[in-house]
Design a protein around this motif. Structure first.
Motif, short mmCIF file in Angstrom:
data_model
loop_
_atom_site.label_atom_id
_atom_site.label_comp_id
_atom_site.label_asym_id
_atom_site.label_seq_id
_atom_site.Cartn_x
_atom_site.Cartn_y
_atom_site.Cartn_z
N THR A 181 -2.15 -4.16 7.48
CA THR A 181 -1.36 -2.97 7.14
C THR A 181 -0.89 -2.25 8.39
O THR A 181 0.22 -1.71 8.45
CB THR A 181 -2.18 -2.03 6.23
OG1 THR A 181 -1.37 -0.96 5.84
CG2 THR A 181 -3.41 -1.50 6.93
N VAL A 204 -5.60 0.24 0.09
CA VAL A 204 -5.18 -0.59 1.22
C VAL A 204 -4.45 -1.84 0.74
O VAL A 204 -3.42 -2.24 1.30
CB VAL A 204 -6.40 -0.96 2.09
CG1 VAL A 204 -5.98 -1.92 3.20
CG2 VAL A 204 -7.02 0.29 2.68
N ILE A 207 -0.95 -0.88 -0.50
CA ILE A 207 -0.07 -0.48 0.60
C ILE A 207 0.30 -1.69 1.45
O ILE A 207 1.45 -1.83 1.91
CB ILE A 207 -0.75 0.61 1.45
CG1 ILE A 207 -0.93 1.87 0.62
CG2 ILE A 207 0.06 0.92 2.70
CD1 ILE A 207 0.34 2.37 -0.03
N THR A 208 -0.66 -2.58 1.67
CA THR A 208 -0.36 -3.79 2.45
C THR A 208 0.72 -4.60 1.75
O THR A 208 1.67 -5.07 2.38
CB THR A 208 -1.64 -4.64 2.62
OG1 THR A 208 -2.61 -3.88 3.32
CG2 THR A 208 -1.32 -5.91 3.41
N ARG A 211 4.11 -2.77 2.03
CA ARG A 211 4.70 -2.91 3.37
C ARG A 211 5.16 -4.34 3.60
O ARG A 211 6.20 -4.57 4.24
CB ARG A 211 3.69 -2.50 4.44
CG ARG A 211 3.39 -1.01 4.44
CD ARG A 211 2.38 -0.61 5.51
NE ARG A 211 2.14 0.82 5.49
CZ ARG A 211 1.28 1.45 6.28
NH1 ARG A 211 0.60 0.76 7.19
NH2 ARG A 211 1.11 2.76 6.20
#
Length: 926
Positions: A181, A204, A207-208, A211
Motif C-alpha cells: 500500500t 489495509v 485500500i491496497t 490503490r
C-alpha cells in the motif's frame, strides 16, 4: 532515409512554387493587367485550364504531405514530452516518468543475460503478447540491481511512457519491507496522481486493492518499465504489477520467487575472466603491470562478485605502492577474521573489512554512524548530524566514502548504502557502546526537528513553525528553504526518512522525539497525505504521550488525529479523538489547545449536520480565542460559525460572522482565509437573492485561490459562480463554470466537489429539456453523496431528482424523492432548502391536477421562505399559489400573488420567470 526525405521536401517546395505561379496566372487572366511570356502567355489566355492545373497540383501536394506523415522512419516515436494530454493526468503533470538510477560505469559484460532479456521482450512485443514478469535473482553482491538498471537504460526506448524504480527493502537491515500500500502511494504520486486522490482508509486490504486498481488504470494502454528492486516475496509486489500488457516489470530478489507467467533470469557470479577484466578496468593500472595469476586468486577470494571486485580494485587504485600480491595477502587476513560468516557472505564482507580498515579512524567512526541511520538515503546535512561534525567535514567524509566504493551516489547530492554495506556498518556499530545508537538517532531527529521548524514557517497559515525544538537544535546546520516551494520540495524528499526516524525513535523508547516529530510533520501531512499514513503517525504519537504521561502532548496528537480522520470522512472516529483532546486540554488548563480542538470538532459536527452542537463548539472556541487575544483563531471560529448559521438559514447572522472573519483575515494578511470567507459570503448572498454581490464575492475568491494556486478551492468558487449564473438565466455560462469545476475536481480527486458539479450539471440538463440525462447525472451525484455521508448533498440531489422524474412521468418516484428530501432538510434545520423542495413538490402536484395539495405545499414553502428571508423561494411559492388559484377560481384571485411574484423576480433579476407570468396575465387581458 535522409535522401528520400530530402527529395520529398524538394518536391513539396517545387509544388509550392508551381502553385504560386498558377495563382498568378489565374489572377492576371482574370484582371488582364499584364501578359506573361512564351507558353505561359498561352496558358494565361486559358484561365479555366489554369484553374484545373492548380486544383491538380494542390490535391497532389495534400496527398504527398499525408503520405509523409503516415510513413515515419521505423522505430521512431514522437517525443513523449510533447504528447497531447489524453486526460488521464492532471494539467501540468509529467506524462513521462524517469526515475531510474544512473547507469554505472562498473557494469561488466553480461551479454548472455542481457540478450536473453532483450530477446524475450522483443518477442512479446512483436507478437503483440503480454509481457511476462522478469525475475532477476541471485546471491547478495552479485549485481542484480546493477544489471536491472543497466537493462532498463538499454530498453528505455521500447517503453516511452516511463521508467520507474522502486526499492522494496526486502532485505534491508534495520528497515521493514515496504508494504504494497505504501509502494502504491509512491508510484501513484510519481505518476502525477495528487495525494488527495489516492484512496485512504483503515482496511489495509481494501485500500491496497483500491490503490492497485488506480495504478493499473493509470498504466492501461501505456508502455512503461517498472523495476521492483529487493523484493522479499511475490505477495509483497503482486499488487504493484500493471494490468496492461505493454508494461515490462523487472523484479530483483535474493531468493527465488514463485511468480505466475514469470521469466527467471538468474544472475550468477562473474566468470573468472570477466571478474579479472573488471578488476583491471577499475584499478586504473595497465594490464601488463599486473600478475594475472595473482589476479585470478584475488577475485576468487571475493567469490567473483562484482561488488567485492569493485571494492578491491578501488583499494589498489588508492594505494599506488601496493602490488596485487600485497592486496591479496590483506584480503586473506580479513577473511580469516570473518571466518564465522557463511562462505558467500564472508567473501563480500572480507572486501568490506579490507576497505574499512584502510580508512582513517575519524572516517571509520563516520562510516559506523551511517549504520545507525534509519532512512533510505541521506545528504550532507544528515551526515553532519549523524557524525556530530560540521557540514563541510560531512561532505568530505561522504565524498571519500564514495571514492572508496563504500556508499553509492544518487541524484540530488544524496547517498545510499548497499544493503550488504548497511549490514556491515550496522555490525561494526553494534560492536561499540549501545548508547552510540541512541545518541546517533537523537542527533538526526534533532536535525529534522530544526529543519521542519523552518519548513513549517513557509507552509503553516498562521506562521507557526510547530512545536519548539529540543536542546541542541540551534547548533544544527540545515539547508536553505527560502520559499514555500522549496520547503514543500524538501518535505516531499525527506518524508520517508523522517517517518523512518520516527519509527526508529519509537522502537528505542525516545517518546519525546516521537511526539515532537509527529507534531512537526502534521502541517505537511494534513495537505500532502496520504492521510492513512498520517493517521498512523498520530496514533503512534498518542501512544508515546500515554507512555510519558504527557497530557498536553496527548491532546495535541489526538487533535491532529481527529483532523486527519475528518479528511478521511471517518466522522465518528474524528469526533471521538477531538472530544478526548478537549478533555485532555481542560485537564492541563491549555485554553489555546482546547479552543483549537473545539474549532475542529465543530467543523465535524457541521459536516454531520449536528448544527446545534457545531454552533456551541464554535461559540465556545470563539470566546476562548477572544480571551487569549488570538486573532487568527477568532477568524477561524467566526468563519466556521458563519457556515453553521448559513446551513440553518440564519442568513443575517451568517453574513455578520463571515464579515467579521473576513476583516480579521485581511488584517492578518491571511489570503487563504480571506478567500474562504468571500466564497461563503457569496453563497449566503445568493441565497438572499443578492446575485450581483454573490457573483462579485465568488470572483474575488476565485482570483485569490488562483493566486495561491489552489485548484480545489478554485473549483468550489466556480461551482458557486455557476449557480448564480443559472439563477439569473445564463445557462451557457453556468455550464461552462460547472464543467471547469468538474475537471478540477476529477483531476484532484475531490469526490464531494465532483458530486456537486455533477448535480449542478444535472439541473442544467433538466432546465434544457433533457430529463433522461438529468436523471442519470443526479442519480450519480446521489450515490456519491451517500457514500460520503453528505446529508445536505443527498437532500439537494433528491429534490432535483424528484423534479426530473416528474417530467418523464415517474409520479411515484418523484413523490418518494421529495418525501426523503424534506425529511433530511428538516433534520438539518435547513428551512430555505425545505422551502425549495416544497415548491418543487407543489409544482409536481399542480401539473398532475391535484391543485389543492399543490397549493398546500406552496403555502408551506411561502411561510418558510418569508420567515428566513429567502426571496427566490418566496417568489416561487407566490407564483405556485397564483397558478393554482388561476386554474381553480380564475384570474381574479390569482392576479394578486402572481404580480407579487413578478415584483420579487424583477428585483432578483430573474427575467425568464417574469416573462412567463406576464405572458399569462396578458393572455387573460387579451
Amino acid at each position: 532515409m535522409r535522401s528520400r526525405r530530402g527529395a520529398a521536401i524538394a518536391l513539396v517546395a517545387g509544388g509550392g512554387a508551381v502553385t504560386t505561379m498558377l495563382v498568378g496566372l489565374v489572377t492576371n487572366a482574370v484582371s488582364a493587367q499584364s501578359h506573361w511570356p512564351s507558353w505561359l502567355g498561352w496558358l494565361q489566355s486559358r484561365p479555366w485550364l489554369s484553374f484545373v492545373i492548380l486544383g491538380v497540383v494542390a490535391a497532389g501536394l495534400t496527398a504527398l504531405l499525408a503520405l509523409l506523415d503516415d510513413h515515419r522512419a521505423p522505430g521512431r516515436t514522437p517525443d513523449p514530452r510533447v504528447r497531447p494530454d489524453d486526460g488521464s493526468g492532471p494539467p501540468g503533470a509529467a506524462l513521462v516518468l524517469r526515475s531510474l538510477p544512473r547507469d554505472t560505469t562498473a557494469f561488466i559484460d553480461r551479454s548472455a543475460e542481457l540478450e536473453l532479456l532483450v530477446r524475450s521482450v522483443r518477442a512479446s512485443q512483436e507478437n503483440d503478447e503480454a509481457l511476462p514478469v522478469h525475475v532477476i535473482d541471485g546471491m547478495p553482491g552479485v549485481g542484480k540491481t546493477t544489471f536491472a538498471v543497466h537493462a532498463g537504460h538499454v530498453l528505455s526506448e521500447r517503453f516511452p511512457d516511463g521508467q520507474l524504480f522502486v526499492n522494496l527493502n526486502g532485505h534491508t537491515t534495520g528497515r521493514s519491507p515496504v508494504q504494497a500500500t505504501e509502494a502504491l502511494a509512491s508510484l501513484l504520486t510519481a505518476a502525477g496522481v495528487p495525494t488527495q486522490q489516492i484512496p485512504v482508509g483503515d482496511d489495509v486490504s481494501a485500500i491496497t486493492e483500491a490503490r492497485a486498481a488506480m495504478w493499473r488504470s493509470r498504466l492501461a494502454e501505456k508502455k512503461a518499465l517498472l523495476i521492483l528492486d529487493n523484493a522479499a516475496s511475490y505477495r509483497q509486489f503482486e499488487p504493484l504489477l500493471p494490468g496492461g500488457s505493454g508494461c515490462l516489470v523487472l523484479v530483483t530478489s535474493r531468493k527465488r520467487l514463485a511468480v505466475h507467467e514469470e521469466v527467471v533470469l538468474p544472475v550468477e557470479a562473474l566468470p573468472p575472466d570477466h571478474a579479472v577484466d573488471l578488476f583491471v578496468r577499475l584499478s586504473g593500472r595497465p594490464a601488463d603491470t599486473l600478475d594475472r595469476d595473482v589476479l585470478e586468486k584475488l577475485v576468487r577470494l571475493c567469490g567473483h562478485l562484482p561488488l567485492g571486485v569493485s571494492l578491491l580494485a578501488a583499494r589498489l587504485r588508492h594505494h599506488p605502492s601496493w602490488s596485487v600480491e600485497d592486496l591479496r595477502q590483506r584480503l586473506v587476513a580479513a577473511r580469516d577474521r570473518l571466518g564465522e560468516l557463511r562462505a558467500g557472505e564472508r567473501a563480500v564482507a572480507a572486501t568490506f573489512d579490507l576497505s574499512y580498515r584502510d580508512l582513517a579512524p575519524e572516517r571509520q567512526r563516520f562510516f559506523q554512524g551511517l549504520g545507525f541511520y534509519p532512512g533510505t538515503d541521506l545528504d550532507a546535512y544528515v551526515g553532519a548530524a549523524l557524525g556530530a561534525v560540521s557540514l563541510a567535514v560531512a561532505r568530505q567524509q561522504l565524498d571519500a566514502l564514495y571514492d572508496a566504493h563504500l556508499i553509492d551516489e544518487h541524484p540530488g547530492s544524496r547517498y545510499r548504502l548497499h544493503d550488504l554495506l548497511r549490514d556491515y556498518a550496522r555490525g561494526l556499530a553494534d560492536e561499540g557502546d549501545s548508547m552510540d545508537h541512541v545518541q546517533a538517532v537523537q542527533r538526526v531527529c534533532t536535525y529534522y526537528l530544526a529543519a521542519l521548524a523552518v519548513a513549517n514557517g513557509h507552509i503553516v497559515r498562521d506562521g507557526a513553525g510547530g512545536p519548539p525544538s529540543p536542546d541542541g537544535a540551534s547548533q544544527v546546520e540545515i539547508p536553505a528553504m527560502e520559499s514555500r516551494t522549496a520547503a514543500l520540495g524538501w518535505l516531499e524528499n525527506e518524508r520517508p526518512n523522517v517517518l523512518a526516524c520516527i519509527r526508529e525513535a519509537n522502537g528505542l523508547a525516545l517518546h519525546d522525539l516521537v511526539i515532537r516529530l509527529a507534531a512537526a510533520m502534521a502541517p505537511f501531512l494534513r495537505q500532502a497525505g496520504p492521510w492513512d499514513q498520517a493517521a498512523g503517525l498520530h496514533r503512534t504519537a498518542a501512544e508515546a504521550a500515554r507512555h510519558t504521561g504527557d497530557q498536553r502532548a496527548l491532546a495535541g496528537a489526538l487533535t491532529e488525529l481527529g483532523v486527519v480522520r475528518r479528511f478521511m470522512a471517518a466522522y465518528p472516529e474524528a469526533t471521538e479523538a477531538l472530544n478526548e483532546a478537549v478533555t485532555q486540554y481542560e485537564a492541563v488548563g491549555d485554553r489555546r489547545g482546547k479552543a483549537d480542538a473545539l474549532n475542529q470538532v465543530g467543523i465535524v459536527w457541521y459536516l454531520t449536520a449536528d448544527n446545534d452542537a457545531g454552533a456551541r463548539a464554535q461559540t465556545e472556541a470563539l470566546a476562548l480565542y477572544r480571551e487569549l487575544g488570538d486573532r487568527h483563531g477568532q477568524a477561524n471560529s467566526l468563519a466556521d460559525l458563519g457556515m453553521v448559521r448559513r446551513q440553518t438559514s440564519r442568513f443575517d447572522a451568517s453574513v455578520e460572522a463571515q464579515s467579521e472573519a473576513l476583516s480579521i483575515y485581511r488584517e492578518l494578511g491571511d489570503r487563504y482565509g480571506e478567500a474562504n470567507s468571500l466564497r461563503d459570503l457569496g453563497i449566503v448572498h445568493c441565497l438572499m437573492g443578492e446575485y450581483a454581490l454573490a457573483s462579485q464575492r465568488q470572483r474575488e475568491a476565485f482570483d485569490i485561490y488562483k493566486e495561491l494556486d489552489d485548484r480545489v478551492h478554485q473549483a468550489y468558487a466556480l461551482n458557486e459562480l455557476g449557480v448564480v449564473r443559472r439563477l439569473t438565466g445564463d445557462l451557457d455560462g453556468a455550464r461552462e463554470a460547472h464543467t471547469q469545476a468538474l475537471e478540477h475536481y476529477t483531476d484532484l480527486g475531490d469526490r464531494f466537489g465532483r458530486a456537486n458539479s455533477i448535480r449542478h450539471l444535472g439541473v442544467l440538463d433538466r432546465l434544457s429539456g433533457d430529463a433522461p440525462t438529468a436523471i442519470r447525472l443526479l442519480e450519480e451525484a446521489l450515490e456519491a453523496y451517500r457514500d460520503l455521508g453528505s446529508r445536505g448533498g443527498e437532500a439537494a440531489s433528491l429534490s432535483e431528482l424528484g423534479v426530473a422524474r416528474g417530467l418523464v412521468g415517474e409520479q411515484d418516484g418523484a413523490v418518494e424523492a421529495f418525501r426523503q428530501s424534506v425529511e433530511i432538510v428538516r433534520e438539518l434545520g435547513d428551512r430555505c432548502g425545505e422551502a425549495e423542495v416544497l415548491n418543487h413538490w407543489g409544482a409536481l402536484l399542480r401539473r398532475s391536477g391535484d391543485l389543492a395539495a399543490g397549493r398546500g405545499r406552496f403555502e408551506q414553502a411561502l411561510n418558510l421562505a418569508r420567515d428566513v428571508r429567502c426571496p427566490l423561494e418566496t417568489a416561487r411559492a407566490l407564483e405556485g399559489i397564483g397558478r393554482c388559484d388561476w386554474m381553480v377560481d380564475g384570474p381574479a384571485l390569482a392576479e394578486g400573488p402572481l404580480r407579487e411574484a413578478v415584483t420579487v423576480y424583477r428585483r432578483l433579476g430573474v427575467s425568464a420567470s417574469v416573462d412567463d407570468i406576464e405572458r399569462l396575465l396578458v393572455s387573460q387581458a387579451g
